[in-house]
Design a protein around this motif. Structure first.
Motif, PDB file in Angstrom:
ATOM      1  N   LEU A 203     -22.491  37.929  39.031  1.00 38.90           N
ATOM      2  CA  LEU A 203     -22.830  36.740  39.811  1.00 38.90           C
ATOM      3  C   LEU A 203     -24.329  36.655  40.070  1.00 38.90           C
ATOM      4  CD1 LEU A 203     -19.973  36.816  42.480  1.00 38.90           C
ATOM      5  CD2 LEU A 203     -20.082  35.490  40.361  1.00 38.90           C
ATOM      6  N   LYS A 204     -24.834  35.424  40.087  1.00 40.08           N
ATOM      7  CA  LYS A 204     -26.224  35.189  40.460  1.00 40.08           C
ATOM      8  C   LYS A 204     -26.361  35.344  41.972  1.00 40.08           C
ATOM      9  CE  LYS A 204     -27.302  32.022  36.725  1.00 40.08           C
ATOM     10  NZ  LYS A 204     -27.853  30.711  36.384  1.00 40.08           N
TER      11      LYS A 204
ATOM     12  N   GLU B  62     -24.818  32.648  43.976  1.00 41.06           N
ATOM     13  CA  GLU B  62     -23.358  32.734  44.003  1.00 41.06           C
ATOM     14  C   GLU B  62     -22.905  33.801  44.999  1.00 41.06           C
ATOM     15  OE1 GLU B  62     -23.187  33.393  39.746  1.00 41.06           O
ATOM     16  OE2 GLU B  62     -22.029  31.540  39.509  1.00 41.06           O
ATOM     17  N   LEU B  63     -23.616  34.936  45.036  1.00 47.63           N
ATOM     18  CA  LEU B  63     -23.292  35.984  46.002  1.00 47.63           C
ATOM     19  C   LEU B  63     -23.467  35.478  47.427  1.00 47.63           C
ATOM     20  CD1 LEU B  63     -24.937  39.106  44.337  1.00 47.63           C
ATOM     21  CD2 LEU B  63     -22.484  38.712  44.700  1.00 47.63           C
ATOM     22  N   LEU B  64     -24.560  34.733  47.654  1.00 47.61           N
ATOM     23  CA  LEU B  64     -24.793  34.201  48.998  1.00 47.61           C
ATOM     24  C   LEU B  64     -23.729  33.182  49.379  1.00 47.61           C
ATOM     25  CD1 LEU B  64     -28.672  33.953  48.869  1.00 47.61           C
ATOM     26  CD2 LEU B  64     -27.315  35.467  50.334  1.00 47.61           C
TER      27      LEU B  64
END
Length: 164
Positions: free
Chosen positions: A10-11, A14-16
């Motif tokens: 995940l970028k 996306e993680l955030l």
């Protein structure tokens, strides 16, 4: 090793987004009260449940939980990593509470230790910082069990197990 965990792919955005969704769900479940880093809210909730207490209003300056007996509990929490540096809890800026429950978690939010310490014992071991106008206490000083301390790890762990 890259690619060894599903999150590796995940970028950051996306993680955030995932983190935000997780915080939303924890707020919905009333595990935490805000979308700030969850450690402090989680520790307060666990102490509330373990002591069958009432959470203070969010802006209360000196205490976090009131027990049914009327004791005012401050809650301090620290998430520790693999560092050999001694960690410290957030600063005390007032002493209008009876005892403090110090809660320590690993980075993965596993409970390490929980210790209840009377306010007078904390004042005796705390170091005042003029820069922040508050008193600090390190994890190592609490681990040394100041006078009147009680290990409440099992009590907090039981509350943690009961969370949804």
């Amino acid at each position: 090793m890259a690619g060894s965990h599903p999150l590796d792919e995940l970028k950051s955005q996306e993680l955030l987004a995932l983190y935000g969704g997780i915080l939303d769900e924890l707020v919905r479940r009333e595990v935490i009260r805000s979308r700030n880093a969850p450690a402090g809210d989680l520790a307060e909730r666990l102490v509330q449940d373990a002591y069958d207490g009432e959470l203070a209003p969010p802006s209360e300056k000196s205490w976090d939980v009131r027990t049914p007996e009327g004791l005012l509990l401050q809650v301090k929490c620290r998430v520790v990593g693999d560092s050999s540096r001694p960690g410290q809890y957030s600063f005390f800026r007032s002493w209008d509470f009876d005892t403090c429950v110090f809660v320590t978690f690993t980075r993965e939010y596993q409970l390490v230790k929980a210790t209840e310490v009377p306010a007078a014992s904390i004042q005796a071991i705390a170091s005042f910082s003029d820069h922040v106008k508050g008193s600090r206490v390190t994890i190592s000083k609490i681990s040394a069990l100041p006078p009147g301390s009680i290990d409440v790890t099992d009590r907090i762990a039981e509350a943690y197990e009961r969370l949804p």
